[in-house]
Design a protein around this motif. Structure first.
Motif, PDB file in Angstrom:
ATOM      1  N   UNK A  85       0.716  -1.443   0.009  1.00 25.30           N
ATOM      2  CA  UNK A  85      -0.100  -0.049   0.082  1.00 25.30           C
ATOM      3  C   UNK A  85       0.774   1.077  -0.084  1.00 25.30           C
ATOM      4  N   UNK A  86       2.067   1.310   0.158  1.00 20.34           N
ATOM      5  CA  UNK A  86       3.079   2.480   0.321  1.00 20.34           C
ATOM      6  C   UNK A  86       3.347   2.901  -1.383  1.00 20.34           C
ATOM      7  N   UNK A  87       2.822   1.718  -2.341  1.00 22.86           N
ATOM      8  CA  UNK A  87       3.100   1.743  -3.692  1.00 22.86           C
ATOM      9  C   UNK A  87       2.106   2.421  -4.601  1.00 22.86           C
ATOM     10  N   UNK A  88       2.213   2.895  -5.582  1.00 24.35           N
ATOM     11  CA  UNK A  88       0.833   3.366  -6.500  1.00 24.35           C
ATOM     12  C   UNK A  88       0.071   1.884  -6.942  1.00 24.35           C
ATOM     13  N   UNK A  89      -0.983   2.207  -7.143  1.00 25.62           N
ATOM     14  CA  UNK A  89      -1.855   0.887  -7.345  1.00 25.62           C
ATOM     15  C   UNK A  89      -1.606   0.418  -8.555  1.00 25.62           C
ATOM     16  N   UNK A  90      -0.750   1.021  -9.567  1.00 23.61           N
ATOM     17  CA  UNK A  90      -0.290   0.384 -10.845  1.00 23.61           C
ATOM     18  C   UNK A  90       0.588  -0.657 -10.568  1.00 23.61           C
ATOM     19  N   UNK A  91       1.230  -0.801  -9.185  1.00 23.60           N
ATOM     20  CA  UNK A  91       1.966  -2.039  -9.040  1.00 23.60           C
ATOM     21  C   UNK A  91       1.223  -3.366  -8.529  1.00 23.60           C
ATOM     22  N   UNK A  92      -0.170  -3.145  -8.402  1.00 26.49           N
ATOM     23  CA  UNK A  92      -0.829  -4.428  -7.975  1.00 26.49           C
ATOM     24  C   UNK A  92      -0.693  -5.410  -9.071  1.00 26.49           C
ATOM     25  N   UNK A  93      -0.314  -6.540  -8.269  1.00 26.40           N
ATOM     26  CA  UNK A  93      -0.379  -8.005  -9.113  1.00 26.40           C
ATOM     27  C   UNK A  93      -1.649  -8.952  -8.302  1.00 26.40           C
ATOM     28  N   UNK A  94      -1.870  -9.972  -9.044  1.00 29.18           N
ATOM     29  CA  UNK A  94      -2.786 -10.984  -8.422  1.00 29.18           C
ATOM     30  C   UNK A  94      -2.389 -12.479  -8.829  1.00 29.18           C
ATOM     31  N   UNK A  95      -2.732 -13.263  -7.975  1.00 28.88           N
ATOM     32  CA  UNK A  95      -2.524 -14.693  -7.994  1.00 28.88           C
ATOM     33  C   UNK A  95      -3.770 -15.128  -8.646  1.00 28.88           C
ATOM     34  N   UNK A  96      -4.681 -14.594  -8.936  1.00 33.07           N
ATOM     35  CA  UNK A  96      -5.898 -15.063  -9.749  1.00 33.07           C
ATOM     36  C   UNK A  96      -5.726 -15.235 -11.169  1.00 33.07           C
ATOM     37  N   UNK A  97      -5.727 -16.658 -11.791  1.00 32.91           N
ATOM     38  CA  UNK A  97      -5.302 -16.773 -13.155  1.00 32.91           C
ATOM     39  C   UNK A  97      -6.678 -16.192 -13.900  1.00 32.91           C
ATOM     40  N   UNK A  98      -6.305 -15.562 -15.119  1.00 32.47           N
ATOM     41  CA  UNK A  98      -7.101 -15.023 -15.869  1.00 32.47           C
ATOM     42  C   UNK A  98      -7.881 -13.906 -15.452  1.00 32.47           C
ATOM     43  N   UNK A  99      -7.552 -13.181 -14.413  1.00 31.64           N
ATOM     44  CA  UNK A  99      -8.419 -12.157 -13.733  1.00 31.64           C
ATOM     45  C   UNK A  99      -8.669 -11.091 -14.781  1.00 31.64           C
TER      46      UNK A  99
END
Length: 224
Positions: A85-99
């Protein structure tokens, strides 16, 4: 997704009577254990008696109970979202395949609400989230954006000097230095340093998103 800005496709503002494709869950919070840095440490993180208990927060009139939270936001020991959360939201990644990125424009909670408030344990600042993407309901992206923007606010002198001990002040100072020193670009490094202490520094490095749950009628964000 990492390193790329997410573009959200427009969706209907009318929410269906059924639960959206991605699952929603209702849970409770698990038990859990500004100014430039001055030349000397202050005597005094705000002490716990300044932090209102979650049971004291008024239940938001903007959402009924029971309320379910979007699976991308739901608390878990292994959250679907990987986000500092200290980084911009553009750095979000996910473990959900095909999201699909359109999932981020879905309602954050069900039934949908126009606003909600989030608390962080042992953090004196609450986070207000308002519908911004479509103007009708708070989306998943609205939550992440509000969390980041709130934590980027500078700390006032009074808030800084409310830190109860030199040990706590040192943890905040170290979090501040770690935050700007991780930047490799010299200009970005200097700019971040000159902006001084921010609310995120009071998390003292506990910035890994673990999800949202409810406690005492309030939404609570867990971090590790």
């Amino acid at each position: 997704m990492p390193g790329k800005h997410v573009r959200f496709a427009s969706i209907s503002t009318a929410y269906p009577a059924t639960v959206p494709p991605l699952s929603y869950s209702a849970g409770s919070v698990p038990s859990s254990s500004g100014p430039r840095t001055p030349p000397s440490y202050p005597s005094g993180l705000p002490s716990s008696h300044h932090i209102p208990s979650y049971s004291q927060h008024k239940r938001s009139h903007s959402y009924p109970v029971p309320t379910r939270v979007h699976s991308l936001l739901a608390y878990s020991h292994h959250p679907v979202i990987n986000y500092d959360v200290s980084l911009p939201t553009s750095t979000i990644t996910t473990t959900h395949t095909g999201l699909s990125t359109t999932s981020f424009s879905e309602p954050a909670v069900y039934p949908p609400v126009s606003s909600l408030t989030i608390n962080i344990p042992h953090h004196i600042w609450s986070i207000s989230v308002h519908a911004s993407f479509n103007g009708h309901y708070v989306t998943v992206n609205d939550v992440f954006t509000a969390v980041y923007q709130s934590l980027r606010k500078n700390v006032s002198s009074a808030e800084y000097h409310a830190i109860p001990s030199k040990k706590d002040a040192e943890k905040v100072r170290m979090a501040y230095e770690t935050r700007y020193r991780r930047l490799r670009d010299r200009n970005a490094y200097q700019s971040e340093k000159q902006q001084g202490l921010k609310r995120v520094d009071f998390l003292t490095g506990h910035t890994h998103f673990m999800g949202l749950a409810t406690s005492g009628g309030a939404w609570v964000l867990s971090l590790s």
